[in-house]
Design an enzyme around this catalytic site. Structure first.
Site, PDB file in Angstrom:
ATOM      1  N   SER A   1      -3.308  -1.646  -1.031  1.00 42.49           N
ATOM      2  CA  SER A   1      -3.323  -2.879  -0.241  1.00 42.49           C
ATOM      3  C   SER A   1      -3.553  -2.626   1.245  1.00 42.49           C
ATOM      4  CB  SER A   1      -1.999  -3.620  -0.424  1.00 42.49           C
ATOM      5  OG  SER A   1      -0.955  -2.929   0.245  1.00 42.49           O
ATOM      6  N   LYS A   2      -3.526  -1.384   1.675  1.00 43.32           N
ATOM      7  CA  LYS A   2      -3.553  -1.086   3.106  1.00 43.32           C
ATOM      8  C   LYS A   2      -4.970  -1.216   3.681  1.00 43.32           C
ATOM      9  CE  LYS A   2       0.643  -0.588   2.477  1.00 43.32           C
ATOM     10  NZ  LYS A   2       1.872   0.033   2.821  1.00 43.32           N
ATOM     11  N   THR A   3      -5.058  -1.227   5.008  1.00 41.70           N
ATOM     12  CA  THR A   3      -6.362  -1.502   5.614  1.00 41.70           C
ATOM     13  C   THR A   3      -7.328  -0.319   5.504  1.00 41.70           C
ATOM     14  OG1 THR A   3      -5.378  -0.993   7.749  1.00 41.70           O
ATOM     15  CG2 THR A   3      -5.566  -3.297   7.180  1.00 41.70           C
TER      16      THR A   3
END
Ligand SMILES: *Cc1c(COP(=O)(O)O)cnc(C)c1O
Length: 328
Positions: free
Chosen positions: A121-123
């Site tokens: 889910s991280k950028t």
């Protein structure tokens, strides 16, 4: 995980963490038998409050883990002052802050160690994985041993050239070249994406500035470039006739502004936090700011919105917010 071990935190030591963060920050202390100490946050940035960190320090405090949360950054000047004064190492949790720059320095390079997550889910993501960075060659070596079952960087697989220090419990937290290839490609876009998100977040902040009772969380005070992993919208209950937070979210979504949801809430109230109360500590003054914001005020908006390359999307977001908060 191995972070707390790298700076020599062990059983019975205390590690200061913000009350508002993903559980993993506090679990890092639990993994090495240490006691996470939850300290309250600032009402504007939602990050660890340095004044309260000072009050929470005891003889047992062996590390501080500030978290650059959602769309802000911890006051690193203040945290490093405390660190220098007390000789306590700082591990910057940058899981939300890839690409952020604080007073000319990339996040993660200010504390003794910076940690980044590459979870899906991280950028910046490689599906799963993460990285620790440090300017200290001794810490770099220890981190390497910790994540590679004790093999030093010069050892081939199955051919240990030297033994890790006695008692250093090492793990397999290796990533592979497969993850590295994905990350190196994504890294090419990080700067531009972070700049776009930052520009859009500022624009959104400007557009809603005249709506009473609502604002976005303050960006890092010395942020040259702010990273975003969701953005917290702060709504004062009086502005919405004390509408419950879940209903505010439903109303925003009815206007087309699909939200990521509430904040994580205080770690010690999270459903997955199954750590008995004798294995952690809440700072003596409690965490009333965190509890009030998480229970009553903060809505998280996905950073995907901030990747919009047109002003209209951001303007539509502001209209949705205005309609819910200021229906007249
Ligand atoms: C996601 C996250 C982590 C943990 O990262 P993982 O790679 O999932 O272990 C740590 N801290 C914060 C604030 C996070 O959001």
């Amino acid at each position: 995980m191995c972070l707390a071990g790298a700076v020599g935190v062990g059983a019975g030591d205390e590690v200061i963490v913000p009350a508002l963060t993903w559980m993993a920050t506090a679990m890092a202390a639990c993994y090495v038998g240490a006691v996470p100490v939850f300290v309250d946050i600032e009402p504007d940035t939602l990050c660890l409050d340095p004044r309260k960190v000072k009050e929470a320090i005891t003889k047992k405090t062996k590390a501080i883990i500030p978290v650059h949360i959602y769309g802000s950054m911890t006051d690193m000047e203040a945290i490093m002052d405390i660190s220098d004064k007390h000789g306590i190492p700082v591990i910057e949790d940058c899981a939300h802050a890839h690409g952020g720059v604080w007073a000319g320095r990339g996040v993660g390079s200010i504390g003794h160690i910076g940690s980044f997550s590459f979870q899906q889910s991280k950028t910046l993501s490689s599906g799963e994985g993460g990285i620790c960075i440090t300017n200290d060659s001794k810490l770099a070596e220890t981190l390497y041993l910790l994540k590679h079952i004790g093999y030093d960087p010069m050892s081939g697989q199955g051919k240990a050239a030297s033994a890790p220090p006695e008692g250093l419990v090492c793990h397999n937290y290796r990533a592979t070249e497969f993850q590295a290839i994905i990350l190196l490609e994504s890294l090419k876009y990080l700067q531009a994406q972070t700049e776009l998100c930052d520009k859009n977040a500022k624009y959104l902040g400007d557009l809603i500035a005249d709506i009473p009772g609502v604002k976005i969380q303050s960006r890092g005070r010395l942020a040259d470039l702010q990273g975003y992993y969701t953005l917290a919208l702060l709504i004062s209950p009086e502005a919405v006739n004390n509408m419950a937070l879940d209903d505010i979210i439903k109303s925003l979504e009815a206007e087309g502004l699909v939200c990521a949801g509430r904040t994580y809430g205080p770690v010690y109230k999270h459903l997955l936090w199954n750590i008995p109360s004798n294995m952690y500590r809440i700072d003596g003054n409690g965490c009333p700011v965190c509890e009030d914001i998480c229970d009553n005020k903060a809505v998280c908006i996905s950073h995907s919105w901030l990747l919009a390359d047109d002003k209209e999307t951001i303007e539509a977001m502001s209209r949705a917010i205005k309609k819910v908060v200021n229906p007249a």
